[in-house]
Design a protein around this motif. Structure first.
Motif, short mmCIF file in Angstrom:
data_model
loop_
_atom_site.label_atom_id
_atom_site.label_comp_id
_atom_site.label_asym_id
_atom_site.label_seq_id
_atom_site.Cartn_x
_atom_site.Cartn_y
_atom_site.Cartn_z
N LEU A 97 -15.65 -8.19 62.96
CA LEU A 97 -16.23 -9.43 62.44
C LEU A 97 -16.02 -10.63 63.36
CD1 LEU A 97 -14.93 -9.04 58.77
CD2 LEU A 97 -17.09 -8.22 59.71
N GLU A 98 -15.46 -10.39 64.53
CA GLU A 98 -15.07 -11.52 65.39
C GLU A 98 -16.25 -12.39 65.81
OE1 GLU A 98 -13.09 -9.84 68.70
OE2 GLU A 98 -14.67 -8.38 69.16
N ASN A 99 -17.42 -11.79 66.00
CA ASN A 99 -18.59 -12.56 66.43
C ASN A 99 -19.63 -12.73 65.33
OD1 ASN A 99 -17.64 -12.86 69.13
ND2 ASN A 99 -18.28 -10.75 69.57
N PHE A 100 -19.25 -12.34 64.12
CA PHE A 100 -20.22 -12.44 63.03
C PHE A 100 -20.31 -13.90 62.56
CE2 PHE A 100 -21.91 -12.02 58.74
CZ PHE A 100 -22.92 -11.09 58.95
N PRO A 101 -21.52 -14.47 62.49
CA PRO A 101 -21.67 -15.89 62.15
C PRO A 101 -21.26 -16.18 60.70
CG PRO A 101 -23.81 -14.83 62.25
CD PRO A 101 -22.82 -13.83 62.76
N GLU A 102 -20.48 -17.22 60.51
CA GLU A 102 -20.05 -17.62 59.17
C GLU A 102 -21.08 -18.55 58.54
OE1 GLU A 102 -16.18 -19.21 58.77
OE2 GLU A 102 -15.16 -17.49 59.68
N GLU A 103 -21.29 -18.38 57.25
CA GLU A 103 -22.16 -19.27 56.49
C GLU A 103 -21.32 -20.18 55.61
OE1 GLU A 103 -25.54 -17.53 54.67
OE2 GLU A 103 -25.77 -15.96 56.19
N ASN A 104 -21.94 -21.17 55.01
CA ASN A 104 -21.21 -22.11 54.17
C ASN A 104 -20.59 -21.43 52.96
OD1 ASN A 104 -21.96 -24.20 55.88
ND2 ASN A 104 -23.81 -24.67 54.69
N GLU A 105 -19.39 -21.89 52.59
CA GLU A 105 -18.75 -21.35 51.39
C GLU A 105 -19.54 -21.76 50.15
OE1 GLU A 105 -14.69 -22.46 51.10
OE2 GLU A 105 -14.13 -21.64 53.06
N ILE A 106 -19.48 -20.95 49.10
CA ILE A 106 -20.14 -21.31 47.85
C ILE A 106 -19.28 -22.32 47.11
CG2 ILE A 106 -21.27 -19.05 47.67
CD1 ILE A 106 -19.27 -18.28 45.52
N GLU A 107 -19.90 -23.13 46.28
CA GLU A 107 -19.18 -24.15 45.54
C GLU A 107 -18.28 -23.53 44.48
OE1 GLU A 107 -21.80 -27.06 43.94
OE2 GLU A 107 -22.95 -27.29 45.80
N LYS A 108 -17.11 -24.12 44.32
CA LYS A 108 -16.14 -23.58 43.36
C LYS A 108 -16.66 -23.66 41.93
CE LYS A 108 -11.23 -23.75 42.21
NZ LYS A 108 -9.92 -24.42 42.46
N GLU A 109 -17.38 -24.73 41.62
CA GLU A 109 -17.91 -24.92 40.27
C GLU A 109 -19.42 -24.67 40.23
OE1 GLU A 109 -15.90 -25.47 37.81
OE2 GLU A 109 -14.12 -25.73 39.08
N GLY A 110 -19.92 -23.83 41.14
CA GLY A 110 -21.36 -23.60 41.23
C GLY A 110 -21.90 -22.69 40.15
N LYS A 111 -23.19 -22.39 40.26
CA LYS A 111 -23.87 -21.53 39.29
C LYS A 111 -24.29 -20.24 39.97
CE LYS A 111 -25.65 -25.42 36.59
NZ LYS A 111 -26.87 -26.11 36.08
N ILE A 112 -24.18 -19.15 39.24
CA ILE A 112 -24.46 -17.84 39.83
C ILE A 112 -25.93 -17.69 40.16
CG2 ILE A 112 -24.90 -16.59 37.66
CD1 ILE A 112 -23.09 -14.32 38.96
N THR A 113 -26.80 -18.43 39.45
CA THR A 113 -28.24 -18.34 39.72
C THR A 113 -28.60 -18.90 41.09
OG1 THR A 113 -28.46 -20.39 38.45
CG2 THR A 113 -28.97 -18.33 37.31
N ASP A 114 -27.71 -19.72 41.66
CA ASP A 114 -27.96 -20.27 42.99
C ASP A 114 -27.61 -19.30 44.11
OD1 ASP A 114 -28.71 -22.64 41.76
OD2 ASP A 114 -26.69 -23.52 41.91
N VAL A 115 -26.93 -18.20 43.74
CA VAL A 115 -26.39 -17.29 44.76
C VAL A 115 -26.96 -15.88 44.63
CG1 VAL A 115 -24.27 -16.41 45.81
CG2 VAL A 115 -24.25 -18.63 44.67
N ILE A 116 -27.18 -15.43 43.38
CA ILE A 116 -27.57 -14.04 43.13
C ILE A 116 -28.86 -14.02 42.32
CG2 ILE A 116 -26.95 -11.99 41.77
CD1 ILE A 116 -24.13 -12.29 42.63
N SER A 117 -29.69 -13.02 42.60
CA SER A 117 -30.93 -12.82 41.84
C SER A 117 -31.03 -11.37 41.40
CB SER A 117 -32.15 -13.17 42.70
OG SER A 117 -32.09 -14.51 43.15
N SER A 118 -31.75 -11.13 40.33
CA SER A 118 -31.97 -9.75 39.85
C SER A 118 -32.63 -8.93 40.94
CB SER A 118 -32.84 -9.76 38.60
OG SER A 118 -32.18 -10.42 37.54
N GLY A 119 -32.17 -7.70 41.11
CA GLY A 119 -32.72 -6.81 42.12
C GLY A 119 -31.97 -6.81 43.43
N ASP A 120 -31.05 -7.78 43.62
CA ASP A 120 -30.26 -7.83 44.86
C ASP A 120 -29.33 -6.63 44.96
OD1 ASP A 120 -31.45 -10.20 45.45
OD2 ASP A 120 -29.68 -11.46 45.09
#
Length: 514
Positions: A97-120
């Motif tokens: 994972l040394e060269n794998f690009p990091e993405e932004n962390e998810i919000e601690k108080e966020g909503k699951i609908t912003d991150v996951i969708s049915s069928g994923d």
């Protein structure tokens, strides 16, 4: 303090008993086809997202969809999910994972609908096994446990067990792990890593990275729902987590399992290889080492203590309730002191039974009332001390004004339930008893048939001791009668293993005659 592990393998199931100073403290059962164990990795498919629960239900192959809460996604979920998707599509050439690009962390108080969708399709780990009518509980914060360390992908944090208190040793382990761990892999250093050499820690780390590589390779051809990586079998997991210098012996009654354990110990702790013993006795292994007797004593509704006091344990849908009773305990004249002594003894047994039965959820303990607050605090401290060896997360509240102590304990597996009641030896649970006169006639009818069919030179009758006493009453009435008929003295042998109304005729070689 010594530990003994007794392993009984048979009928497609492995039962593992851990004895601490010859007292049964843990009991585990593992079936050969067991799936959805804590630690297993699955490629799942999101079936339904439920905003009101801030959670999703994921198909992993179990009859009930598994549960995944937003808080169990982990802050690095976006990076983790990106790795999963690219690995599945064949866009990655390495598991590192040394060269794998990091993405932004998810919000601690966020909503699951912003991150996951049915069928994923998502990579998940079993955090809790299926319990009752519920499916598995899942997590996306993947951890791979080894003998000395726990590997945490997509993290750079080094954590050290709080039980390692020596500051110099903590610094040594931190520096050592910082120098050998791969980039973007965090580690949790376990208590048993204390004083271990760099070669041992490095070997453990390499094994865990190899398991992550296997996960990566399996992902490339996986189709949800599918198990991507299974946790090591429960026997090896127990040895991994518990094996230490205090282990006295590991007794196992199966050839293949003996070789497997011997090989595992030789690899992980070669100095302890000699403690693995292959049991070949005539008695069942649990009988030989007193495990069956302790199971009978610890899994019933009523549990007796050495002093004469006893516990009553009830299991409802909502909670476990434990009632402490003084029974016929030899009490002192001081009632308050007697209550304290009984409660202190009960606290030790309650902590053992909770761990042994793997009781989870809410546990209410009704101790004997004590008036002095100093005694209540002493009991509370004692219970906390006795519960310390329990690895499951738990919380204990001080006694209420009614003397009730509330305990919450993490439930990650179904509670062990063993039926300690036995069928009536007379009727075998049918509620019908065959009259003794007819039973004697049945024996005589069978004897007449065997004498005519086999014409044995020697024959003996094996029966329950009560039946033996009945047949031998009045100066061996039945034996004298049979001797006059067949000119052969028939020996009657008492056998406590036989049910009340079961008998066997045997020839001179001990073979059963049908």
């Amino acid at each position: 303090m010594t530990y003994d592990l007794v392993i009984d393998s048979g009928h497609g199931e492995v039962e593992i008993a851990l004895l601490k100073d010859q007292v049964l403290t843990e009991l585990h059962s593992e079936k050969g086809s067991e799936k959805f164990s804590v630690g297993d990795l699955y490629l799942g498919r999101v079936k339904k997202v439920v905003p009101s629960l801030n959670a999703a239900f994921v198909e992993v192959g179990y009859e009930k969809d598994a549960f995944l809460h937003y808080l169990d996604l982990g802050p690095m979920y976006r990076t983790f999910n990106s790795f999963t998707q690219k690995a599945q599509k064949g866009k990655l050439n390495t598991h590192l994972l040394e060269n794998f690009p990091e993405e932004n962390e998810i919000e601690k108080e966020g909503k699951i609908t912003d991150v996951i969708s049915s069928g994923d399709n998502i990579l998940v780990q079993v955090a809790k096994e299926p319990i009752s009518n519920k499916g598995p509980r899942l997590s996306c914060e993947i951890t791979l446990a080894g003998r000395y360390i726990v590997l945490v992908p997509f993290s750079n944090k080094i954590s050290i067990s709080q039980k390692i208190r020596d500051s110099q040793e903590r610094d040594r382990l931190r520096r050592l792990m910082q120098s050998i761990r791969p980039d973007n892999f965090g580690v949790i250093i376990r208590t048993v890593a204390q004083k271990k050499k760099v070669a041992e820690l490095d070997a453990d780390l390499r094994d865990l990275v190899a398991r992550w590589k296997k996960t990566f390779e399996n992902l490339r051809n996986a189709k949800a729902p599918m198990r991507v990586l299974g946790e090591i079998n429960k026997t090896s997991a127990i040895l991994r987590d518990l094996l230490n210098a205090d282990f006295n012996s590991i007794q196992v009654n199966d050839d293949a399992l003996y070789d497997q354990i011997k090989s595992y110990i030789k690899k992980k702790a070669p100095e302890k290889e000699s403690i693995v013993k292959h049991y070949k006795g005539s008695l069942p292994i649990f009988e030989q080492f007193g495990v069956h007797k302790q199971i009978k004593a610890a899994f019933g509704k009523k549990i007796m203590l050495k002093s004469g006091a006893y516990l009553i344990i009830e299991h409802t849908e909502a909670m476990h309730v434990i009632d402490v009773n003084s029974g016929n305990r030899s009490s002192s004249e001081n009632q308050e002191q007697n209550a304290l002594e009984t409660n202190m003894e009960s606290a030790e047994e309650i902590a053992r039974v909770i761990r042994l039965r793997d009781m989870g959820g809410i546990i209410c303990v009704d101790f004997i009332d004590m008036m002095e607050s100093a005694h209540q605090k002493k009991l509370f401290d004692k219970l906390i001390e006795c519960m310390k060896p329990d690895k499951a997360k738990h919380h204990i509240l001080p006694p209420s004004k009614f003397g009730v102590v509330e305990i919450t304990r993490q439930r990650v597996r179904p509670e062990i339930e063993i039926n300690t009641s036995e069928s009536c030896p007379t009727c075998n649970g049918t509620g019908e008893i065959q009259p003794s006169v007819l039973f004697a006639e049945d024996i005589e009818t069978t004897l007449a048939y065997l004498m005519q069919e086999y014409k044995p030179s020697k024959i003996r009758l094996r029966v329950h001791p009560y039946i033996e006493a009945y047949l031998k009453r009045n100066l061996f009435k039945f034996q004298r009668k049979w001797f006059s008929m067949y000119k052969l003295w028939i020996k009657i042998i008492p056998d406590t293993t036989l049910p009340f109304l079961v008998y066997k005729f045997e020839n001179a070689k001990g073979e059963v005659l049908d």
